[in-house]
Design a protein around this motif. Structure first.
Motif, PDB file in Angstrom:
ATOM      1  N   GLU A   2      40.324 -22.203  33.424  1.00 23.57           N
ATOM      2  CA  GLU A   2      41.324 -21.170  33.157  1.00 23.57           C
ATOM      3  C   GLU A   2      41.263 -20.718  31.691  1.00 23.57           C
ATOM      4  O   GLU A   2      41.541 -19.568  31.372  1.00 23.57           O
ATOM      5  N   TYR A  62      39.782 -15.665  37.320  1.00 25.22           N
ATOM      6  CA  TYR A  62      41.094 -15.934  37.927  1.00 25.22           C
ATOM      7  C   TYR A  62      40.989 -15.986  39.449  1.00 25.22           C
ATOM      8  O   TYR A  62      41.587 -16.859  40.096  1.00 25.22           O
ATOM      9  N   LEU A  67      43.941 -18.105  41.028  1.00 22.87           N
ATOM     10  CA  LEU A  67      45.131 -17.840  40.220  1.00 22.87           C
ATOM     11  C   LEU A  67      45.411 -16.342  40.209  1.00 22.87           C
ATOM     12  O   LEU A  67      44.707 -15.573  39.571  1.00 22.87           O
ATOM     13  N   THR A  68      46.405 -15.958  40.948  1.00 27.52           N
ATOM     14  CA  THR A  68      46.812 -14.555  40.946  1.00 27.52           C
ATOM     15  C   THR A  68      48.267 -14.470  40.478  1.00 27.52           C
ATOM     16  O   THR A  68      49.118 -13.908  41.140  1.00 27.52           O
ATOM     17  N   ASP A  69      48.493 -15.035  39.310  1.00 26.22           N
ATOM     18  CA  ASP A  69      49.827 -15.029  38.731  1.00 26.22           C
ATOM     19  C   ASP A  69      49.972 -13.842  37.782  1.00 26.22           C
ATOM     20  O   ASP A  69      49.175 -12.918  37.793  1.00 26.22           O
ATOM     21  N   LEU A  70      50.988 -13.872  36.945  1.00 25.98           N
ATOM     22  CA  LEU A  70      51.264 -12.779  36.020  1.00 25.98           C
ATOM     23  C   LEU A  70      50.068 -12.491  35.112  1.00 25.98           C
ATOM     24  O   LEU A  70      49.728 -11.326  34.866  1.00 25.98           O
ATOM     25  N   LYS A  71      49.399 -13.536  34.617  1.00 23.03           N
ATOM     26  CA  LYS A  71      48.259 -13.346  33.724  1.00 23.03           C
ATOM     27  C   LYS A  71      47.150 -12.543  34.417  1.00 23.03           C
ATOM     28  O   LYS A  71      46.540 -11.665  33.805  1.00 23.03           O
ATOM     29  N   PHE A  72      46.906 -12.852  35.676  1.00 21.46           N
ATOM     30  CA  PHE A  72      45.895 -12.130  36.447  1.00 21.46           C
ATOM     31  C   PHE A  72      46.235 -10.642  36.504  1.00 21.46           C
ATOM     32  O   PHE A  72      45.386  -9.794  36.249  1.00 21.46           O
ATOM     33  N   TYR A  73      47.472 -10.330  36.853  1.00 16.48           N
ATOM     34  CA  TYR A  73      47.861  -8.930  37.011  1.00 16.48           C
ATOM     35  C   TYR A  73      47.885  -8.186  35.674  1.00 16.48           C
ATOM     36  O   TYR A  73      47.550  -7.001  35.611  1.00 16.48           O
ATOM     37  N   ARG A 129      51.876 -16.578  25.763  1.00 13.29           N
ATOM     38  CA  ARG A 129      52.298 -17.354  26.946  1.00 13.29           C
ATOM     39  C   ARG A 129      51.405 -18.543  27.231  1.00 13.29           C
ATOM     40  O   ARG A 129      51.756 -19.427  27.983  1.00 13.29           O
ATOM     41  N   ASN A 130      50.202 -18.554  26.687  1.00 17.06           N
ATOM     42  CA  ASN A 130      49.275 -19.665  26.955  1.00 17.06           C
ATOM     43  C   ASN A 130      49.604 -20.802  26.104  1.00 17.06           C
ATOM     44  O   ASN A 130      49.580 -21.331  25.262  1.00 17.06           O
TER      45      ASN A 130
END
Length: 130
Positions: A2, A62, A67-73, A129-130
């Motif tokens: 990640e 991703y 991982l299709t969370d907020l970071k992905f979008y 955020r990371n």
């Protein structure tokens, strides 16, 4: 794995900041208007394509990780904005400049600056955020 997407996001942000605050000002200080225009028209496709490519690698990473969370979008939005800027907005900006449509040029150029700023803000948010 990640972390790869985080490093790519940081790289994109670095490229954007360096281009915005170092490369562009030096171009306009060092070159006359005609040569600056030629240089800008040649470098922007690379700028957008490199950043779009880095976004695509992050997106693929991703997806690979599931991982299709907020970071992905958010990185997906940044990539879409690079594609719009490269393939739609930049040709319009050049067309408006070439045909002396100054109001349309100013509006479309301002839009490209706003998009760039939005991308920078999103990248900073992503990295915080990371």
């Amino acid at each position: 794995m990640e972390q790869i997407s985080t490093y790519l996001s940081a790289g994109i942000l670095g490229i954007m900041l360096f281009f915005s605050f170092v490369i562009a000002p030096v171009i306009f200080k060092s070159l006359d208007e005609k040569n600056a225009r030629v240089f800008i028209r040649n470098i922007f496709p690379y700028y957008y394509s490199v950043n779009l490519g880095l976004c695509l690698i992050a997106i693929i990473n991703y997806i690979y990780l599931g991982l299709t969370d907020l970071k992905f979008y958010l990185i997906l939005i940044i990539g879409i904005l690079f594609a719009i800027s490269n393939f739609i907005l930049m040709p319009l900006i050049n067309k408006f400049r070439d045909t002396n449509q100054d109001n349309k040029f100013k509006y479309s150029h301002a839009l490209s600056v706003i998009i760039n700023l939005i991308q920078i803000v999103i990248l900073i948010f992503l990295l915080i955020r990371n």
